[in-house]
Motif scaffolding. Structure first.
Motif, short mmCIF file in Angstrom:
data_model
loop_
_atom_site.label_atom_id
_atom_site.label_comp_id
_atom_site.label_asym_id
_atom_site.label_seq_id
_atom_site.Cartn_x
_atom_site.Cartn_y
_atom_site.Cartn_z
N ASP A 292 91.02 48.40 -85.45
CA ASP A 292 89.85 48.06 -84.65
C ASP A 292 90.25 47.15 -83.49
O ASP A 292 90.93 46.13 -83.70
CB ASP A 292 88.79 47.37 -85.51
N VAL A 293 89.84 47.53 -82.29
CA VAL A 293 90.26 46.83 -81.08
C VAL A 293 89.04 46.30 -80.33
O VAL A 293 88.06 47.02 -80.12
CB VAL A 293 91.06 47.77 -80.15
N ILE A 294 89.12 45.03 -79.94
CA ILE A 294 88.14 44.40 -79.05
C ILE A 294 88.85 44.14 -77.74
O ILE A 294 89.86 43.42 -77.70
CB ILE A 294 87.61 43.09 -79.65
N ALA A 295 88.35 44.73 -76.65
CA ALA A 295 88.99 44.56 -75.34
C ALA A 295 87.89 44.49 -74.28
O ALA A 295 87.70 45.42 -73.49
CB ALA A 295 89.95 45.71 -75.06
N ILE A 296 87.17 43.39 -74.26
CA ILE A 296 86.05 43.18 -73.35
C ILE A 296 86.54 42.36 -72.17
O ILE A 296 87.12 41.28 -72.35
CB ILE A 296 84.90 42.44 -74.07
N ASP A 297 86.33 42.86 -70.94
CA ASP A 297 86.94 42.20 -69.79
C ASP A 297 86.09 41.10 -69.17
O ASP A 297 86.45 40.57 -68.13
CB ASP A 297 87.34 43.24 -68.73
N ASN A 298 84.96 40.76 -69.80
CA ASN A 298 84.23 39.57 -69.33
C ASN A 298 83.79 38.73 -70.54
O ASN A 298 82.63 38.31 -70.65
CB ASN A 298 83.05 39.94 -68.44
N LEU A 299 84.73 38.46 -71.42
CA LEU A 299 84.45 37.68 -72.62
C LEU A 299 83.79 36.33 -72.35
O LEU A 299 82.88 35.93 -73.08
CB LEU A 299 85.75 37.46 -73.40
#
Length: 363
Positions: A292-299
């Motif tokens: 499972d990957v979390i890759a949000i570019d405006n964390l």
């Protein structure tokens, strides 16, 4: 200076808070702030600080000499950009949207002063959201590991997020301890990630330059959670590629805070897509089990008040020196002019691949 509305509906942060807007106005600068339904600070706070206001998206008609200030990507129109733009353009490392943006600036005679390149002489950023990116990213990772993360996400205060992390900490009384490693633990993002994990009752393994120089992938795979907080400006061997992710690994959740998806600088190249607030987690079937990957570019926008307060406080001194010979802005201009010259000398006749490689090499 003209603070534009953010085109992305999940972007709640601001580059300049009302508190710091007041300081700019007191120094004789004219500051116009656009209406925005999602901005964490109400427009009335900017009015009280002495700012002028304008309708959403009206920056396209701003005076030619205005600096247009924002954080994330511009809308797709107009096709030609004539102003000086200050925001995170992400246009120098081979990102997928780099070519269209440079084309618009070249056609319109505009300038990009990319906040990613607002650095001191050692290359350290002078204003950054890194701490809050790391904090939010690690928090999401541990919440997901515990099955307590659902989309769509919504902006929170730090107190609200910490309350959720404390619930996770208290739920671990049975001793099911989460094992987590933060790569880049000594940087801004890494420190934020470690603090969030500690708030959740997780004592992280902390890796930085020494550990990544000779990466022990077996140890990396022996953790439940990996948080990548490393920002690199040159190609390096990947930390984890698809062929490293064997079936008997313990690792099940990765949060890629850096989120260099689509760039040749991506240190986690098995992941080729970002996630978002609606679907924060992407499950990849690698080997015989999912990752499972979390890759949000405006964390950092998940914690918009705290993130904006810190960023604006660091940026304001440089905004006051914007018209002078402040070396940090000179470095921003040099990065843009060099990249634009590369673009003009090596037009993207092959679809952009040659240009992107040349452009990446210079930066």
């Amino acid at each position: 200076m003209w603070v534009r509305h953010e085109n992305r509906s999940t972007e709640c942060r601001v580059p300049i808070t009302p508190r710091d807007a007041r300081v700019l106005v007191q120094h004789g600068l004219r500051l116009t702030v656009e209406e925005s339904p999602q901005r964490v600070f109400p427009l009335t706070d900017y009015v009280d600080a002495g700012c002028a206001t304008a309708p959403t998206g009206s920056w396209t008609g701003a005076p030619d000499d205005a600096y247009i200030i924002g954080l994330k990507e511009l809308p797709s129109e107009p096709a030609r950009l004539r102003h000086r733009h200050i925001y995170f353009g992400h246009a120098y490392k081979g990102q997928p949207d780099a070519l269209p943006l440079l084309h618009r600036l070249a056609d319109g005679g505009g300038t990009l002063l990319d906040l990613e390149h607002l650095t001191d002489e050692r290359g350290a950023r002078r204003a950054a959201f890194g701490y809050w990116a790391g904090y939010a990213g690690a928090a999401l990772a541990v919440l997901h590991w515990w099955g307590r993360l659902t989309g769509p996400l919504e902006p929170l205060s730090r107190d609200e997020l910490d309350a959720r992390l404390h619930e996770v900490r208290d739920a671990d009384a049975a001793g099911q301890g989460v094992s987590a490693v933060v790569i880049g633990a000594l940087g801004r993002s890494g420190r934020g990630a470690c603090d969030a994990l500690e708030a959740a009752g997780v004592t992280p393994t902390r890796w930085d330059v020494a550990e990544t120089r000779n990466l022990d992938r077996e140890t990396l795979l022996a953790h439940d959670i990996v948080v990548n907080a490393v920002l690199t400006t040159r190609p390096v061997p990947p930390f984890l590629a698809a062929d490293h992710l064997k079936a008997d690994r313990r690792l099940s959740v990765i949060c890629d805070v850096t989120c260099d998806v689509g760039s040749e600088l991506n240190v986690l190249p098995f992941n080729d897509a970002a996630t978002d607030w609606l679907r924060p987690v992407r499950s990849l079937q690698i080997g015989n089990r999912p990752l499972d990957v979390i890759a949000i570019d405006n964390l950092p926008s998940l914690l918009p008040t705290e993130a904006s307060d810190d960023f604006s406080a660091a940026l304001i001194a440089h905004l006051l020196a914007l018209g002078d010979t402040d070396p940090v802005w000179a470095r921003c201009r040099e990065a843009f002019t060099t990249t634009l010259a590369t673009y003009r000398n090596h037009p993207p006749a092959d679809g952009g691949e040659t240009f992107l490689k040349r452009g990446t090499a210079h930066v």
